[in-house]
Design a protein around this motif. Structure first.
Motif, mmCIF file in Angstrom:
data_model
loop_
_atom_site.group_PDB
_atom_site.id
_atom_site.type_symbol
_atom_site.label_atom_id
_atom_site.label_comp_id
_atom_site.label_asym_id
_atom_site.label_seq_id
_atom_site.Cartn_x
_atom_site.Cartn_y
_atom_site.Cartn_z
ATOM 1 N N SER A 202 -3.559 4.388 -4.284
ATOM 2 C CA SER A 202 -2.099 4.165 -3.824
ATOM 3 C C SER A 202 -1.854 4.237 -2.256
ATOM 4 C CB SER A 202 -1.245 5.494 -4.532
ATOM 5 O OG SER A 202 0.060 5.158 -4.378
ATOM 6 N N LEU A 204 1.328 3.680 0.737
ATOM 7 C CA LEU A 204 2.914 3.217 1.107
ATOM 8 C C LEU A 204 2.586 1.704 1.285
ATOM 9 C CD1 LEU A 204 3.832 6.029 3.065
ATOM 10 C CD2 LEU A 204 4.460 5.915 0.877
ATOM 11 N N VAL A 205 1.686 1.214 1.795
ATOM 12 C CA VAL A 205 1.874 -0.380 2.377
ATOM 13 C C VAL A 205 0.818 -0.914 1.176
ATOM 14 C CG1 VAL A 205 1.013 -1.696 4.141
ATOM 15 C CG2 VAL A 205 2.075 0.510 4.745
ATOM 16 N N TYR A 206 1.587 -1.925 0.666
ATOM 17 C CA TYR A 206 1.030 -2.687 -0.263
ATOM 18 C C TYR A 206 -0.336 -3.659 0.003
ATOM 19 C CZ TYR A 206 -0.079 -6.057 -3.971
ATOM 20 O OH TYR A 206 -0.685 -6.937 -4.791
ATOM 21 N N ASP A 207 -0.094 -3.942 1.162
ATOM 22 C CA ASP A 207 -1.138 -5.234 1.745
ATOM 23 C C ASP A 207 -2.695 -4.264 1.910
ATOM 24 O OD1 ASP A 207 1.174 -6.443 2.118
ATOM 25 O OD2 ASP A 207 0.695 -7.048 4.271
ATOM 26 N N MET A 209 -3.577 -2.277 -0.420
ATOM 27 C CA MET A 209 -4.208 -2.300 -1.572
ATOM 28 C C MET A 209 -4.503 -3.539 -2.215
ATOM 29 S SD MET A 209 -1.667 0.646 -3.533
ATOM 30 C CE MET A 209 -0.490 -0.096 -3.174
ATOM 31 N N ARG A 223 2.002 4.297 -8.003
ATOM 32 C CA ARG A 223 3.127 4.561 -6.997
ATOM 33 C C ARG A 223 2.627 5.881 -6.163
ATOM 34 N NH1 ARG A 223 6.268 0.738 -6.108
ATOM 35 N NH2 ARG A 223 6.720 1.759 -4.334
ATOM 36 N N PRO A 224 3.201 5.754 -5.009
ATOM 37 C CA PRO A 224 2.806 7.074 -4.448
ATOM 38 C C PRO A 224 3.212 8.322 -4.934
ATOM 39 C CG PRO A 224 3.464 5.412 -2.918
ATOM 40 C CD PRO A 224 3.548 4.813 -4.120
ATOM 41 N N TYR B 50 -1.115 -15.276 1.449
ATOM 42 C CA TYR B 50 -0.078 -14.093 1.092
ATOM 43 C C TYR B 50 0.394 -13.212 2.516
ATOM 44 C CZ TYR B 50 1.038 -9.438 0.396
ATOM 45 O OH TYR B 50 2.041 -8.246 0.279
ATOM 46 N N LYS B 54 3.919 -13.557 4.134
ATOM 47 C CA LYS B 54 4.990 -12.096 4.233
ATOM 48 C C LYS B 54 5.407 -12.020 5.343
ATOM 49 C CE LYS B 54 4.702 -7.350 3.057
ATOM 50 N NZ LYS B 54 3.770 -6.250 2.587
ATOM 51 N N GLY B 118 4.658 -7.305 -3.144
ATOM 52 C CA GLY B 118 4.244 -6.576 -1.990
ATOM 53 C C GLY B 118 5.319 -6.000 -1.146
ATOM 54 N N TRP B 121 7.033 -3.453 -3.116
ATOM 55 C CA TRP B 121 6.126 -1.903 -3.119
ATOM 56 C C TRP B 121 6.438 -1.092 -1.776
ATOM 57 C CZ3 TRP B 121 2.522 0.120 -6.425
ATOM 58 C CH2 TRP B 121 2.026 1.193 -5.983
ATOM 59 N N ASP B 122 6.500 -2.057 -0.648
ATOM 60 C CA ASP B 122 6.795 -1.377 0.771
ATOM 61 C C ASP B 122 8.073 -0.645 1.015
ATOM 62 O OD1 ASP B 122 4.273 -2.352 1.054
ATOM 63 O OD2 ASP B 122 4.814 -3.789 2.630
#
Lengths: 355, 367
Positions: A202, A204-207, A209, A223-224, B50, B54, B118, B121-122
C-alpha cells in the motif's frame, strides 16, 4: 515543552537552527551524541503542524540513530537534519546548496544521507557545497540513495524474525503487508519476491505500486487505511512514524512487525502492547540500520558489495536479541536498547584513556 | 437539494486522450489532449504510456484551475478485456491485470482503466469503467462463425450504442427493456447491433466484419482475401493494417474524411458517389440482416456515430431500410458523457456497480 529539558532527558549535545530567507530554508540539526564518533543523520524534508513537532521528531530520530550505531557496532553517533517545508514547493538548486553550506560549516561533525522527502537529485546539489554526505555508489560509481542497502538490512532482519517466530528463516509461503512503497519499500518488495512470498502493498501514491504490480502481477494492492490491519504473518512498515496509536493497536492482526520505518508508535509504551498481543516487534533502530554498513569505521564509503554483505550481520544481531528477549521474557526493544547502551558506555570509558 | 457529484471521465485514443469533468451529467469542461507522435512511439507497449498520459491529464486539469480534491470518482473507457455483461464496473485488480495483459489485443482504450484507477487512488475515490468494448450479450446462435476453430466475438462500440439506445428509448417514451432497436454505430469502425429489450443479442464486429467504413474493410470475400494474403506475402501486421486503418473508403478514395467524400459526391465525382452508395448499401443490408435476428419486430432503427452527420449517407441508408420501421438519427457520439452517466447511475444508487468480471454464461458446446 521546554527544549533544554528535552535535550537533557534524551542526552543531546547540540541543537542547531538555521534560517536563510532568500530560499526559505528552515533547518533543524540535532547532534545527539559524539561519544562513538562523528554523527550520521538522515535528511528529512517535510511539513509539520508546528516547529515544536519538528524539533521533537529531530530529537527522537537522532537519539535513535545513536542506538542504531551502537547496535551495529559502527563508530558513529546519532544525528538528524530536518527541513521544514513543502517538498513540492521548496525544492530547487539554491535551496539545497544553501543547506550544503550549513552542513559544511560544521566541518564533519555530521554526515547526512537521504531520508523521507529527499533524494539523489537533491544530494547532487548538496554535494556541490559539502562532502559530508553518504551515498551508496552504483557500478558507474555514481551516487544513489542508500535505500537498497537499507532494504537489504530489513530483509535480513525479517528472516531473523521468521526464524524466531516460525522456526525457519525460509520465507516461502509467508504473507507480508508492506506499508509505503518508496525507495526502501520497493527494494524490500524486490528482496521478498525472491522467495515464494505473498505480498500486500500500500502507498498513498498509486504510481509507486503500479511499478511493483507490473513486475509482480500476483501482488495485491490494499487501501492505505486497511494495510496495517491485515491478517498476515508480517507487517512491514516502510513509511512514516506514528502509525500505531493506542486507538488502533488492538486491531493489528499480524504476527511480526519488521520494517524500516522508525518510531512507528506514537508512544513507546505501545511496544509492551505488541508484546502482550503476542506480536514480535523487531526494534526499529536495529532492523533499519542497513545503511550504516555503507561506511567503514573511518566513515569512508565501502563498495556496494561490501555494504550488502555487511547487512547480513543484522540477521545474527537481531536473532540474538530476539532469543535473549524470549528467554528473559522481555521485549526485544528492551534488550536491544540495553545492548546499545552497554556498548556505548564501555566505549565512553575507553575514551578516558590518554594516548 | 440533491447532491452534486464531480466526475472525471477519460477516453484514451491512439494519439490523444479526451477528458472531461462533469457536475452530475452537466459538462463543466472537456479537453482533447493531443500526444506527440514521437513521444507516444517511444513506448514499446500501450500500457507503458500510463505515467506519461496521467501526468498530461493532471497538468491540463490543473491549468483549468480545477481542484482535483473535489472529484467524487474517475471513469475510464474500458478496454478490450474478457467478454462481460453490460454495465458500470468498479475497477479492480483483475481489470488491471487484463488491461496489462491485453487479453483481447492491444488498444489505447486499455489505458482507460489504469488511468482512472491511478488518479482515483491518489485522491481516495472510486474508479469505474462503463460498457467496455468487450461487452458481450450475444445469443448462443450468434457465436458460431462457420468453423469450429474461429469464434464470433463481440467487440462493439458498446458505450455509445447503449447510451444512444437509452436516448432513443426516452425519445420513444418507452422503457428500453420493452422495445427492440437496431443501433448502427457509424464511426471509424461500424457496428450494427440489434438490441432486444436492451440486450445486444448480436453485432457485426467493428474490427473484422460487417459493412466497410471510412477506414476499415468490414467483411471481405474470404477466398479472395486469403489468396491476396499469400500472393502478396503479407505479414499479420500488414494484413491488419489493410483491414483496419487503410481499408474501406480510404482504399478507394484515398481519404478517411466523410466530409471530403461528401463534397466530392456533391461535385459529381463518380467514384465518390459509388463508394458512398456502396457503403450505405452495405450498412442497409446489415441492418436488414439484423432485423431478422429480431424476427422483424423492430421499434426503431438508430443511426449514430460521426458518419451519421453525413446527410448523403443517411439518406441513402434511409431509402433502403425505411420499410423496417421508424428511423432515429442521433449523430455523433459522446462517450465522455456516456461514461459520466454510467458512473452517476452508481453514485446515485440507481444501479449497483458490478464487480469485474461478470462473465457471460452460455453453454460451450464446441471448445
Amino acid at each position: 515543552m521546554k527544549i533544554f529539558e528535552e535535550m537533557e532527558k534524551r542526552g543531546h549535545e547540540q541543537l542547531i537552527f538555521n534560517y536563510f530567507e532568500e530560499v526559505d530554508l528552515k533547518l533543524i540539526i540535532s547532534l545527539h551524541d559524539t561519544t562513538l564518533g562523528r554523527v550520521i543523520g538522515g535528511l528529512r524534508l517535510s511539513q509539520y503542524e508546528s516547529d515544536m513537532d519538528a524539533i521533537i521528531e529531530s530529537l527522537k530520530l537522532s537519539q535513535l540513530m545513536t542506538l542504531q550505531s551502537a547496535t551495529a557496532e559502527v563508530d558513529s553517533g546519532g544525528g538528524n537534519v530536518i527541513l521544514l517545508g513543502d517538498p513540492r514547493k521548496v525544492k530547487n538548486e539554491p535551496y539545497f546548496r544553501a543547506l550544503g553550506r550549513y552542513i559544511e560549516s560544521l566541518r564533519g561533525r555530521i554526515y547526512i544521507q537521504p531520508d523521507l522527502g529527499t533524494d539523489s537529485q537533491d544530494f547532487k546539489y548538496i554535494q556541490r557545497e559539502t562532502d559530508y554526505t553518504i551515498f551508496e555508489k552504483d557500478r558507474k560509481n555514481e551516487a544513489k540513495p542508500s535505500s537498497e542497502v537499507t532494504a537489504s538490512g530489513v530483509y535480513w532482519g525479517i528472516k531473523a524474525c521468521a526464524k524466531r517466530a516460525f522456526g525457519t528463516s525460509d520465507l516461502a509461503g509467508r504473507t507480508f503487508a508492506v506499508q509505503g512503497i518508496g525507495d526502501v519499500g520497493k527494494n524490500v518488495v524486490h528482496a521478498l519476491k525472491k522467495e515464494d512470498t505473498r505480498l500486500y502493498i500500500s502507498d498513498l501514491v498509486y504510481d509507486n505500486m503500479k511499478e511493483m504490480e507490473d513486475r509482480y502481477p500476483d501482488i495485491e494492492i490494499v487501501r492505505p487505511e486497511d494495510i496495517l490491519f491485515l491478517d498476515v504473518d508480517f507487517l512491514v512498515p516502510c513509511a512514516t512514524a506514528g502509525i500505531i496509536t493506542p486507538e488502533n493497536v488492538g486491531r493489528l492482526r499480524c504476527q511480526v512487525i519488521a520494517g524500516s520505518a522508525q518510531h512507528i508508535f506514537t508512544d513507546e509504551s505501545l511496544i509492551q502492547d505488541f508484546h502482550k498481543q503476542g506480536i514480535l516487534y523487531a526494534p526499529d533502530f536495529v532492523i533499519s540500520g542497513g545503511d550504516l554498513f555503507l561506511l567503514d569505521n573511518h566513515l569512508k564509503m565501502v563498495s556496494p558489495e561490501e555494504a550488502h554483505e555487511g547487512t547480513k550481520i543484522i540477521y545474527n544481531l537481531l536473532l540474538d536479541i530476539l532469543q535473549r528477549a524470549h528467554i528473559k521474557g522481555v521485549t526485544p526493544y528492551e534488550v536491544a536498547q540495553a545492548d546499545a547502551m552497554a556498548r556505548y558506555q564501555k566505549i565512553d570509558l575507553i575514551k578516558n584513556i590518554l594516548c | 437539494m440533491s447532491q452534486a457529484y464531480y466526475i472525471l471521465t477519460i477516453n484514451p485514443g491512439s494519439t490523444s486522450t479526451k477528458i472531461a469533468i462533469f457536475r452530475n451529467d452537466e459538462l463543466l469542461f472537456d479537453l482533447n489532449i493531443s500526444h506527440n507522435d514521437h513521444e507516444i512511439s517511444a513506448f514499446e507497449r500501450v500500457w507503458d504510456q500510463y505515467a506519461y498520459r496521467k501526468s498530461e491529464i493532471i497538468n491540463f486539469i490543473k491549468e483549468k484551475e480545477f481542484d482535483l480534491h473535489r472529484l467524487d470518482c474517475v471513469v475510464g473507457r474500458g478496454g478490450l478485456f474478457r467478454p462481460v455483461l453490460s454495465g458500470t464496473y468498479r475497477i479492480n485488480k483483475i481489470t488491471l491485470n487484463d488491461a496489462r495483459e491485453a487479453v483481447q489485443g492491444e488498444h489505447a482504450s486499455n489505458l482507460g482503466s489504469v488511468l482512472a484507477f491511478g488518479i482515483a487512488w491518489d485522491y481516495g475515490i472510486p474508479s469505474f469503467i462503463v460498457d467496455p468494448p468487450c461487452v458481450d450479450e450475444m445469443e448462443d446462435v450468434a457465436r458460431l462463425s462457420g468453423h469450429r476453430a474461429i469464434k464470433r466475438r463481440s467487440l462493439v462500440h458498446a458505450l455509445n450504442i447503449k447510451a444512444m439506445a437509452r436516448l432513443a428509448a426516452r425519445k420513444l417514451a418507452q422503457p428500453l427493456t420493452e422495445i427492440n432497436l437496431i443501433v448502427a454505430h457509424l464511426g471509424g469502425g461500424i457496428s450494427i447491433t440489434p438490441l432486444r429489450r436492451g440486450r445486444m443479442i448480436d453485432t457485426s464486429n467493428a474490427l473484422s466484419a460487417g459493412p466497410f467504413s471510412a477506414e476499415r474493410t468490414g467483411t471481405l470475400p474470404m477466398m479472395d482475401f486469403m489468396e491476396y494474403l499469400f500472393e502478396n506475402k503479407l505479414t499479420p501486421r500488414d494484413a491488419r493494417k489493410m483491414l483496419v486503418g487503410r481499408g474501406g473508403m480510404f482504399s478507394y478514395l484515398n481519404t478517411k474524411s466523410m466530409i471530403e467524400a461528401g463534397e466530392r459526391y456533391e461535385q459529381g465525382d463518380a467514384r465518390a458517389r459509388l463508394v458512398i452508395r456502396a457503403m450505405a448499401y452495405q450498412i442497409g443490408k446489415e441492418i436488414g440482416a439484423m432485423a431478422t435476428t429480431l424476427k422483424g419486430d423492430v421499434d426503431a432503427i438508430v443511426l449514430t456515430g460521426g458518419a451519421a452527420h453525413s446527410n448523403i449517407l443517411v439518406e441513402h441508408i434511409r431509402e433502403q431500410v425505411a420499410f423496417l420501421g421508424q428511423i432515429l438519427v442521433l449523430p455523433g457520439e459522446d462517450e465522455l458523457q456516456a461514461l459520466a452517466e454510467g458512473a452517476l447511475r452508481v453514485l446515485r444508487g440507481e444501479e449497483e456497480a458490478l464487480e469485474y468480471p461478470q462473465q457471460i454464461e452460455y453453454e460451450e458446446l464446441f471448445n
